[in-house]
Design an enzyme around this catalytic site. Structure first.
Site, mmCIF file in Angstrom:
data_model
loop_
_atom_site.group_PDB
_atom_site.id
_atom_site.type_symbol
_atom_site.label_atom_id
_atom_site.label_comp_id
_atom_site.label_asym_id
_atom_site.label_seq_id
_atom_site.Cartn_x
_atom_site.Cartn_y
_atom_site.Cartn_z
ATOM 1 N NE ARG A 172 -0.579 7.060 -4.030
ATOM 2 C CZ ARG A 172 -1.227 7.363 -2.912
ATOM 3 N NH1 ARG A 172 -2.119 8.331 -2.901
ATOM 4 N NH2 ARG A 172 -0.974 6.697 -1.795
ATOM 5 C CD GLU A 224 -15.936 -8.306 -0.458
ATOM 6 O OE1 GLU A 224 -15.880 -8.319 0.795
ATOM 7 O OE2 GLU A 224 -14.932 -8.329 -1.173
ATOM 8 C CG LEU A 270 5.970 -3.656 -3.954
ATOM 9 C CD1 LEU A 270 5.521 -4.917 -4.674
ATOM 10 C CD2 LEU A 270 7.384 -3.292 -4.397
ATOM 11 N N GLY A 271 2.876 -2.243 -1.119
ATOM 12 C CA GLY A 271 2.989 -1.883 0.293
ATOM 13 C C GLY A 271 3.417 -3.096 1.100
ATOM 14 C CG HIS A 315 -12.955 -10.369 1.645
ATOM 15 N ND1 HIS A 315 -13.393 -9.081 1.516
ATOM 16 C CD2 HIS A 315 -11.727 -10.284 2.245
ATOM 17 C CE1 HIS A 315 -12.491 -8.244 2.006
ATOM 18 N NE2 HIS A 315 -11.464 -8.955 2.461
ATOM 19 N NE ARG A 320 -11.259 -3.171 1.350
ATOM 20 C CZ ARG A 320 -10.707 -4.099 2.127
ATOM 21 N NH1 ARG A 320 -10.299 -5.247 1.613
ATOM 22 N NH2 ARG A 320 -10.577 -3.903 3.430
HETATM 23 P P1 NDP Z 1 -0.138 -0.527 2.464
HETATM 24 O O1 NDP Z 1 -0.682 0.786 2.854
HETATM 25 O O2 NDP Z 1 1.070 -1.067 3.143
HETATM 26 O O3 NDP Z 1 0.166 -0.543 0.885
HETATM 27 C C1 NDP Z 1 -0.650 0.086 -0.051
HETATM 28 C C2 NDP Z 1 0.114 0.168 -1.367
HETATM 29 O O4 NDP Z 1 -0.744 0.706 -2.362
HETATM 30 C C3 NDP Z 1 1.330 1.081 -1.307
HETATM 31 O O5 NDP Z 1 2.373 0.502 -2.035
HETATM 32 C C4 NDP Z 1 0.854 2.359 -1.973
HETATM 33 O O6 NDP Z 1 1.967 3.032 -2.564
HETATM 34 C C5 NDP Z 1 -0.104 1.788 -3.006
HETATM 35 N N1 NDP Z 1 -1.107 2.753 -3.430
HETATM 36 C C6 NDP Z 1 -1.965 3.468 -2.658
HETATM 37 N N2 NDP Z 1 -2.731 4.268 -3.409
HETATM 38 C C7 NDP Z 1 -2.347 4.060 -4.689
HETATM 39 C C8 NDP Z 1 -2.752 4.607 -5.933
HETATM 40 N N3 NDP Z 1 -3.719 5.548 -6.003
HETATM 41 N N4 NDP Z 1 -2.144 4.166 -7.056
HETATM 42 C C9 NDP Z 1 -1.173 3.240 -6.979
HETATM 43 N N5 NDP Z 1 -0.744 2.687 -5.848
HETATM 44 C C10 NDP Z 1 -1.325 3.091 -4.707
HETATM 45 O O7 NDP Z 1 -1.364 -1.538 2.613
HETATM 46 P P2 NDP Z 1 -1.335 -3.132 2.792
HETATM 47 O O8 NDP Z 1 -0.367 -3.723 1.848
HETATM 48 O O9 NDP Z 1 -1.227 -3.467 4.232
HETATM 49 O O10 NDP Z 1 -2.848 -3.481 2.330
HETATM 50 C C11 NDP Z 1 -3.320 -3.071 1.069
HETATM 51 C C12 NDP Z 1 -4.827 -3.271 0.954
HETATM 52 O O11 NDP Z 1 -5.115 -4.640 0.739
HETATM 53 C C13 NDP Z 1 -5.649 -2.914 2.189
HETATM 54 O O12 NDP Z 1 -5.919 -1.518 2.247
HETATM 55 C C14 NDP Z 1 -6.911 -3.727 1.984
HETATM 56 O O13 NDP Z 1 -7.879 -2.967 1.292
HETATM 57 C C15 NDP Z 1 -6.462 -4.891 1.110
HETATM 58 N N6 NDP Z 1 -6.508 -6.166 1.850
HETATM 59 C C16 NDP Z 1 -7.320 -7.189 1.419
HETATM 60 C C17 NDP Z 1 -7.380 -8.374 2.127
HETATM 61 C C18 NDP Z 1 -8.257 -9.503 1.704
HETATM 62 O O14 NDP Z 1 -8.773 -10.214 2.570
HETATM 63 N N7 NDP Z 1 -8.434 -9.752 0.418
HETATM 64 C C19 NDP Z 1 -6.612 -8.577 3.357
HETATM 65 C C20 NDP Z 1 -5.745 -7.469 3.683
HETATM 66 C C21 NDP Z 1 -5.716 -6.315 2.953
HETATM 67 P P3 NDP Z 1 1.975 4.632 -2.816
HETATM 68 O O15 NDP Z 1 1.444 5.268 -1.571
HETATM 69 O O16 NDP Z 1 3.401 4.976 -3.145
HETATM 70 O O17 NDP Z 1 1.076 4.842 -3.993
#
Ligand code: NDP
Length: 321
Positions: A175, A261, A152-153, A279, A232
């Site tokens: 986390r 991919e 939930l980023g 994608h 991903r």
């Molecule tokens: P953010 O860094 O804002 O959010 C990442 C989220 O993932 C946070 O809530 C983080 O919370 C959580 N997270 C990270 N590691 C873990 C873990 N091990 N277990 C559980 N939760 C985890 O990134 P964005 O929202 O900007 O983007 C997320 C991802 O989406 C990108 O890294 C990219 O890979 C993918 N993406 C795909 C696209 C597509 O075209 N399909 C386009 C854009 C992005 P916490 O740290 O508290 O765990």
């Protein structure tokens, strides 16, 4: 001209990046196949990189005077950030400007998966409406779903907000819990999978997120369960997902991202209960333009002010010079 700063562009990138950076930098375009092939004199002139699709330690070390690597995309798993940090090189990505587009795509993919709209359109286009009558009823619906968001980023939160008017139940796993949100927090992915029937994954590619969507998680979602991936492909055990979709352990899936991919496991292609996209979550003209501008602006700001706009947390930003 020789006194302009040189910026390397390995492989393809959005043309707007080249157009914007070309106005003030010397662009050095190279093929990415077979590693960096640049003569020593040119390599020494390279101080910036703009890249879509990866820059490993070997590439980083080919450029002794490199200061900044600007990645096209918010996910920067293709860049060896640890190595960049060890050399004092700043890495930037393109956060926020794509949140809305990717969240919209996640909702569209969820609806397509539940209601089978792509298949319904093919039914019409193939003349089957006339010949065979109405398209079969979709087995699933958005109504009454309990949805869990893995990650939930920036993007995950936009997905959650978009889900609110659908009158579904919303929970998430990260986390660390986020403050003051009206969604149920689950400290583990397993607990969440046991409590919901719909899982949307939007976590980055990290060592910790490798194949976390496995047989156990999928079977917890159940036969009425739906899995959507816009994060991903790295996070999914494809063999487990193909098996679960094939034997009815899981109801349906919608995937925008894949492990290797552009190769998509053939097992998915023959399944009727999976909706597949190549994608495209951020792939609109306006959003890709905004991403291109942010790549260019990061490089421009770095050389103008010694402070990029959106550095990633792993690399240090110390003022230039
Ligand atoms: P953010 O860094 O804002 O959010 C990442 C989220 O993932 C946070 O809530 C983080 O919370 C959580 N997270 C990270 N590691 C873990 C873990 N091990 N277990 C559980 N939760 C985890 O990134 P964005 O929202 O900007 O983007 C997320 C991802 O989406 C990108 O890294 C990219 O890979 C993918 N993406 C795909 C696209 C597509 O075209 N399909 C386009 C854009 C992005 P916490 O740290 O508290 O765990």
């Amino acid at each position: 001209s020789d006194n302009r700063i040189a910026v390397l562009v390995p492989g393809k990138i959005h043309p707007r990046v080249l157009e914007r950076l070309g106005k003030q930098f010397d662009i050095v375009s190279v093929e990415r196949d077979g590693g960096p092939k640049v003569d020593a004199e040119t390599a020494a002139r390279i101080r910036g990189v703009a890249v879509a699709g990866g820059f490993n330690a070997g590439w980083i070390d080919a450029f002794p005077n490199l200061e900044v690597i600007a990645n096209f995309g918010v996910g920067y798993d293709g860049i060896d950030v640890k190595h960049a940090a060890s050399r004092g090189i700043v890495v930037t990505n393109t956060p926020d400007v794509l949140n809305d587009e990717v969240a919209d795509t996640a909702i569209a993919l969820l609806l397509n998966t539940l209601r089978q709209f792509p298949k319904a359109e093919s039914w019409l286009r193939e003349g089957r409406w006339v010949k065979e009558g109405a398209f079969p009823l979709s087995p699933f619906s958005m109504k009454g779903r309990r949805i869990g968001i893995n990650g939930l980023g920036r993007i995950g939160l936009e997905i959650a907000r978009r889900l609110e008017p659908f009158k579904v139940k919303i929970g998430y796993h990260t986390r660390s819990p986020r403050d003051s949100l009206p969604y149920d927090y689950y400290p583990t992915l397993k607990e969440m999978a046991q409590s919901v029937d719909t899982l949307i994954s939007i976590v980055p590619k990290t060592p910790e997120t490798h194949k976390v969507i496995n047989a156990e998680i999928l079977s917890a979602l159940g036969p009425h369960g739906v899995f959507i991936n816009v994060g991903r492909g790295w996070s999914v055990d494809d063999d487990a997902l193909i098996t679960a979709l094939g034997n009815g352990t899981l109801g349906a899936a919608g995937l925008d991202v894949f492990y290797d991919e552009p190769n998509v496991p053939t097992g998915y292609l023959s399944l009727p209960n999976v909706s597949l996209l190549p994608h495209v979550a951020s792939a609109s003209v306006p959003t890709r333009n905004a991403m291109a501008d942010l790549v260019a602006d990061n490089v421009i700001e770095w050389f103008a002010k010694g402070q990029p706009l959106t550095p990633v947390p792993e690399t240090p930003v110390k003022p230039r010079g």
